[in-house]
Scaffold this active site. Structure first.
Site, PDB file in Angstrom:
ATOM      1  N   HIS A 103      32.951  -1.165 130.720  1.00  0.00           N
ATOM      2  CA  HIS A 103      32.547  -0.917 129.338  1.00  0.00           C
ATOM      3  C   HIS A 103      32.673  -2.157 128.457  1.00  0.00           C
ATOM      4  O   HIS A 103      32.654  -2.071 127.231  1.00  0.00           O
ATOM      5  CB  HIS A 103      33.365   0.230 128.738  1.00  0.00           C
ATOM      6  CG  HIS A 103      32.587   1.086 127.787  1.00  0.00           C
ATOM      7  ND1 HIS A 103      32.649   0.961 126.424  1.00  0.00           N
ATOM      8  CD2 HIS A 103      31.700   2.075 128.018  1.00  0.00           C
ATOM      9  CE1 HIS A 103      31.847   1.835 125.849  1.00  0.00           C
ATOM     10  NE2 HIS A 103      31.266   2.533 126.790  1.00  0.00           N
ATOM     11  N   ASP A 110      37.932   6.415 120.911  1.00  0.00           N
ATOM     12  CA  ASP A 110      36.946   7.460 120.642  1.00  0.00           C
ATOM     13  C   ASP A 110      36.243   7.923 121.918  1.00  0.00           C
ATOM     14  O   ASP A 110      35.739   9.042 121.976  1.00  0.00           O
ATOM     15  CB  ASP A 110      35.896   6.957 119.647  1.00  0.00           C
ATOM     16  CG  ASP A 110      36.451   6.857 118.238  1.00  0.00           C
ATOM     17  OD1 ASP A 110      37.390   7.601 117.913  1.00  0.00           O
ATOM     18  OD2 ASP A 110      35.958   6.017 117.460  1.00  0.00           O
ATOM     19  N   GLU A 142      38.944   9.083 110.252  1.00  0.00           N
ATOM     20  CA  GLU A 142      37.955   8.027 110.453  1.00  0.00           C
ATOM     21  C   GLU A 142      36.884   8.142 109.371  1.00  0.00           C
ATOM     22  O   GLU A 142      36.885   9.074 108.572  1.00  0.00           O
ATOM     23  CB  GLU A 142      37.315   8.105 111.849  1.00  0.00           C
ATOM     24  CG  GLU A 142      38.219   7.617 112.969  1.00  0.00           C
ATOM     25  CD  GLU A 142      37.462   7.313 114.253  1.00  0.00           C
ATOM     26  OE1 GLU A 142      36.208   7.292 114.232  1.00  0.00           O
ATOM     27  OE2 GLU A 142      38.124   7.086 115.291  1.00  0.00           O
TER      28      GLU A 142
END
Length: 513
Positions: free
Chosen positions: A97, A157, A268
């Site tokens: 990632h 997240d 958030e």
């Protein structure tokens, strides 16, 4: 270069045979035994030349698929013993990632850490924890811990990332204001240094290595195992979204919430620019508090700020939680008609991005270039940043979300390698677009450069999260006064600059001793 058994070999002690036939890898030795329980591959390694960013692609010379920690240690130690002239570089790759080749090793060795998944062990008690392999995905850690009624305190997240990958960076999400990042919630690590040494470290044992590796961008060692702090896991989550048109009001409410003793469990925010039918899109998974008023709200052509909040609860607590939520929301100054609420399981909320991933994959929109830009902005400069960027440089958020939320620096350990702005509160601002076409990619990259140039010219004191720089001078500026200790740690734990070459911090050809 070849293995005893063609391109793949697996045994308790295999011999990796090296020769000079590949000029791209300056090796001068032959028939060097590396005892491993896993195996190496020399072909079909294209996966190790790709990452989520999908912009840089560098093939390794070989990929190690380890079965045991000793496989990784033996490989790194062998490379270390080859010396500075001959040794290839080594990169640990988790779930792939990275954004700009940080886990790639051009003509070097990539270690496929996901092959190293081992048994997880949960220890209950006053300070519960889980021991997990660094190659384990956080989603698997979550499911294993939930069997014991526990869960890690701090998250990212997206949970389909490896433990070692996020701990090498920081691991930030909406719980960080309370618990700090993931690197603030680790009791112990097992690490393989750039010399091939296997070292167990913590705040009390080999503390310098422990703090070096956390947020260390893979520069000082490969994390192979981590002991992660846990807390009781809730069953359910109340998930709330509200909108603002004024950034100063939005930021003031966010800062109030992260400083309050009684507050939400997750905080958030999102910047939303020129999104058509925003509120109607929310209706597919959220319920409007006032359906009639929400129908009249228009998002087209506007710059809006979404505050996203959750409150955890268990069955039987819903009435009390609803009362607490109403009390907390009564102190905020959002647009009343834009309040949307839903209720979901704790797991479904934490794994929400994977749900979005599956939808994007079905449309062919996941394996695209992702020119992301993640910044940490000091609280004192966030209004200047917002005025200069939102609606001016950033004029559309239809290609991906833009996150923005504050965290408390007191929850971060300044002994780690991670660098933050020098203020008590700072904001994460994360632009997370995808690009379907090359022209679109170039436009987004130009937008990122404009944002960074604005930050520099306005002297905002911004730091990059998941940093990417091209010159030593930029890296020195990033670390500032902490560069000297960063360099000293590199000399101590990876003196040949073998590890994590894709970060482009240290060059093997340049002596750092």
């Amino acid at each position: 270069m070849f293995l005893k058994q063609n391109t793949n070999c697996s045994s308790s002690s295999i011999a990796l045979l090296l020769c000079c036939c590949m000029l791209s890898l300056p090796l001068s030795l032959s028939a060097i035994p590396i005892p491993v329980h896993g195996h190496f591959t020399f072909h079909g390694n294209e996966f190790a030349a790709r990452d989520f960013g999908n912009q840089l692609h560098s093939l390794p010379w070989a990929v190690l698929h380890p079965k045991k920690v000793s496989d990784v240690a033996a490989t790194v130690k062998h490379v270390w013993q080859m010396g500075p002239a001959a040794a290839p570089t080594v990169a640990a790759r988790g779930h792939g990632h990275s954004l700009l080749g940080q886990a790639q090793a051009p003509q070097g060795i990539v270690i496929n850490m996901e092959s190293l998944r081992g048994e997880m062990q949960v220890i209950k008690g006053k300070s519960p924890y889980v021991d997990a392999s660094a190659g384990e995905l956080w989603i698997n850690v979550l499911h294993h811990c939930l069997k014991h009624g526990l869960a890690p305190k701090s998250w990212t997240d997206y949970l389909h990332l490896t433990v070692g990958g996020t701990l090498s960076n920081a691991g930030i999400s909406g719980q960080a204001f309370r618990h700090g990042p993931q690197i603030s919630n680790v009791h112990q690590l097992e690490v393989i240094t750039g010399k091939g040494e296997v070292v167990v470290c913590s705040q009390d044992k080999n503390a310098d290595l422990f703090h070096s590796v956390l947020g260390g961008l893979g520069q000082f060692g490969i994390i192979t195992r981590a002991r992660i702090s846990l807390e009781p896991a809730p069953k359910m989550v109340k998930w709330i979204r509200v909108l603002y048109t004024d950034f100063a009001t939005f930021a003031r409410d966010q800062e109030r919430l992260i400083s309050a003793e009684k507050t939400f469990d997750y905080i958030e925010g999102l910047v939303i620019v020129n999104r058509t039918g925003l509120v109607n899109n929310w209706r597919s998974s959220f319920n409007p508090e006032d359906p009639d008023q929400s129908n009249q709200f228009v998002s087209d052509g506007r710059t809006l700020f979404c505050l996203e909040l959750t409150k955890n609860f268990n069955p039987g607590e819903e009435a009390a939680i609803d009362k607490e939520i109403r009390s907390l929301l009564s102190e905020l100054s959002y647009i009343p008609s834009t309040m949307f609420v839903t209720e979901t399981s704790y797991v479904e909320f934490l794994d929400r991005v994977h749900t979005a991933e599956l939808k994007l994959r079905s449309k062919g929109l996941w394996d695209l270039p992702h020119p992301w830009l993640n910044l940490l902005v000091p609280r004192s400069k966030i209004q200047t940043f917002a005025d200069g960027v939102f609606g001016n440089i950033l004029t559309d958020t239809n290609n991906g979300p833009v996150l923005i939320y504050p965290v408390n620096k007191s929850k971060w350990d300044n002994r780690t390698s991670f660098v933050t702005p020098d203020e008590d509160v700072f904001y994460l601002v994360a632009s997370l677009p995808h690009a379907a076409e090359s022209e679109e990619l170039q436009n987004l990259l130009n937008q990122n450069r404009r944002i960074l140039n604005f930050c520099d010219s306005a002297e905002l004191g911004v730091k990059q999260y998941l940093p990417h720089y091209k010159t030593p001078e930029e890296w020195r500026a990033h670390f500032g006064p902490r560069w000297e200790i960063f360099e000293q740690r590199k000399s101590a734990y990876d003196p040949l600059a073998i590890l994590a070459p894709g970060q482009r911090i240290f060059q093997k050809s340049i002596s750092i001793l």
